[in-house]
Design a protein around this motif. Sequence first.
Motif, mmCIF file in Angstrom:
data_model
loop_
_atom_site.group_PDB
_atom_site.id
_atom_site.type_symbol
_atom_site.label_atom_id
_atom_site.label_comp_id
_atom_site.label_asym_id
_atom_site.label_seq_id
_atom_site.Cartn_x
_atom_site.Cartn_y
_atom_site.Cartn_z
ATOM 1 N N ARG A 38 0.668 -1.148 -0.097
ATOM 2 C CA ARG A 38 0.005 -0.044 -0.031
ATOM 3 C C ARG A 38 0.864 1.314 0.115
ATOM 4 O O ARG A 38 2.081 1.525 0.563
ATOM 5 C CB ARG A 38 -0.876 0.099 1.279
ATOM 6 N N GLY B 140 -2.841 4.387 1.977
ATOM 7 C CA GLY B 140 -3.460 3.034 2.115
ATOM 8 C C GLY B 140 -3.797 2.365 0.736
ATOM 9 O O GLY B 140 -4.778 1.459 0.830
ATOM 10 N N SER C 117 -16.740 -2.233 10.493
ATOM 11 C CA SER C 117 -15.357 -2.413 10.925
ATOM 12 C C SER C 117 -14.660 -3.801 10.797
ATOM 13 O O SER C 117 -15.635 -4.711 10.792
ATOM 14 C CB SER C 117 -15.054 -1.981 12.385
ATOM 15 N N HIS C 118 -13.255 -4.024 10.566
ATOM 16 C CA HIS C 118 -12.744 -5.249 10.610
ATOM 17 C C HIS C 118 -13.240 -6.074 11.956
ATOM 18 O O HIS C 118 -13.076 -7.184 11.916
ATOM 19 C CB HIS C 118 -11.409 -5.031 10.333
ATOM 20 N N ASP D 79 -7.113 -9.271 10.454
ATOM 21 C CA ASP D 79 -6.316 -8.545 11.282
ATOM 22 C C ASP D 79 -5.092 -7.766 10.648
ATOM 23 O O ASP D 79 -4.164 -7.406 11.148
ATOM 24 C CB ASP D 79 -5.454 -9.952 11.838
ATOM 25 N N THR D 80 -5.316 -7.760 9.227
ATOM 26 C CA THR D 80 -4.196 -6.968 8.617
ATOM 27 C C THR D 80 -4.979 -5.777 7.664
ATOM 28 O O THR D 80 -4.501 -5.417 6.634
ATOM 29 C CB THR D 80 -3.702 -7.996 7.389
ATOM 30 N N ASP D 81 -6.125 -5.362 8.338
ATOM 31 C CA ASP D 81 -6.611 -4.187 7.676
ATOM 32 C C ASP D 81 -7.408 -4.418 6.269
ATOM 33 O O ASP D 81 -7.297 -3.761 5.202
ATOM 34 C CB ASP D 81 -5.882 -3.020 7.413
ATOM 35 N N GLY D 82 -7.624 -5.600 6.117
ATOM 36 C CA GLY D 82 -8.538 -6.178 4.812
ATOM 37 C C GLY D 82 -7.310 -6.524 3.700
ATOM 38 O O GLY D 82 -7.833 -6.317 2.606
#
Length: 421
Positions: free
Chosen positions: A177, A181, A328-329, A370-373
Motif C-alpha cells: 500500500r 493506504g 469495521s474489521h 487482522d491486516t486491515d483487509g
Amino acid sequence: MIGVERDDGGRLVIEVESESTLMGCPACGVVAHGHGRVVVRLVDAPAMGRPVTIRWRKRRWVCPDAGCPVGTFVEQDERIAAPRSSLTTRACRWAIEQIRREHASVNGIRRQLGTGWRTVWESIRPLLQVADADLARFEGVVILGVDEHVWHHVSTTPIEAGGRGPKELTGMVDLTRDDQGRTRARLLDLVPGRSGQAYKSWLTERGQVFRNGIEIATLDPFRGYKNAIDDELEDARSVLDAFHVVKLATGVVDEVRRRVQQDIHGHRGRKDDPLYRIRNILRAGAENLTDRQRARLEATWAADERHVEVEVAWSCAQQLRSAYHQDSHAAGRTVAQKVLDSFSSCPIPEVARLGRTLTQWRREFLGYFDTDGASNGGTEAINGLIALHRRIARGFRNRDNYRLRMLLIGGGLDPSPHTHR
C-alpha cells in the motif's frame, strides 16, 4: 536537420547530420580526421499520422595513429539511436509507451511505424531486458500476492523439444500500500509451473533481505503456495483472499440446490423447476436483491418444504459474505468467528464440509480482518490485464517474450531510465 520530404508512399523522410566537432579515437584518444559520411536510415516515431524515416548522415572518422587497432569508425549517439538499432531511441520509447499505456499490439505498432514486427520487438526487447535485470524493482515489497494463470492452450511439450512447456505460470505481485493506504498492484515475475516448489524456488532466489521485508502474503486456497509461504516467509502473515472464500460459499449453495433438485425431481434443473428458476438469484448478495427477487425467493421456499436445505445453505453463504461487509474489521472478525464455530456442525453435508475447509485455513481466513483487509484482489486485476494482452496479441509462442510483455504492462518494469528519457 537538413531537410524534410514526403516519399511516394506518404512517409515523411527527415535528413539530419551532427554539427562539426573534434572527435577523439575511442581506442587511443588521438584526434581523428574526417573520412566522409555514411547514410543510415532509422525508423522514428510517427508524426501527423504518418510513418517517419530518419536519414542520418553519419560522419566517418579515421585514426591517424598507424598503430591504433581501430583504423576507421563511425560516430554514434545513443540519444538518437543505439548502435545497430533500426529504431530511434524516441521510437523505442514511443513503442514501449504504446504497449504499456494504450494496450497496443506489436503488430499495430509496426503498422504505424511502417516497419516489420521483428524490427520493432528486437529493438525494444533489449531495453526491457535491462529493466528486468534491475534488482531495484524488488525493493520495498511489504505485501506479496501470488496466483496462477494459463498462458497457452496447446501441447505441453518441453521447450527443448520445440514445444511451449507447461501451460501454467505462477505470478508474483507486489500489493504494498502507498502512503494513503491504496494498493498499486505491480507484477514482479512469472515463473513456469503451478506448484509450491515454483513459488518456493522464486522466493529463495530473491534472497533473505527480500524475504525478511514481506509482512503479509496473500493467496488463494491452494495448499502448495501455503507450504511455500510457511517454508520461506515464516514471519509473514498469510491471508486467504476474500473473493475465493465467498466463491467457495456460493459453490456450496449451487451444490445443495443441484442435489435437492435431483432428490425431488429425479433430473437436472429445467426451466419450470422452482429451484432452477432462482439459480442466479442465489448467487447474488442479499443486500443487492430487489423486492421482486426477494419475493421470488420466499415463494420458492414456501413451494416445497424440502427446499429448506437450499434456504439454509443460502443463509449460511450470506452470513459468511456479510463478514466482509461489516462497518469495521473487528465486527467482521466476530462474524467470521461465528462461522468457524457453527458451520462444521451443520447437518447439511456441503455446509459442514465448507466449515471444515475454513477451519483448516482458520488463521489465513481470519488474517483478512487482522491486516486491515489485505486481499489478493490486486493479483486478480493483474491477471485481467494479462488476459487482455494475450487476446490483443492473439496468443504467444515464446514464453520469454510473453514474460517481458506482461511485466511491462503489469508495472513490473520501468524502462524509462534505459531509453534516455
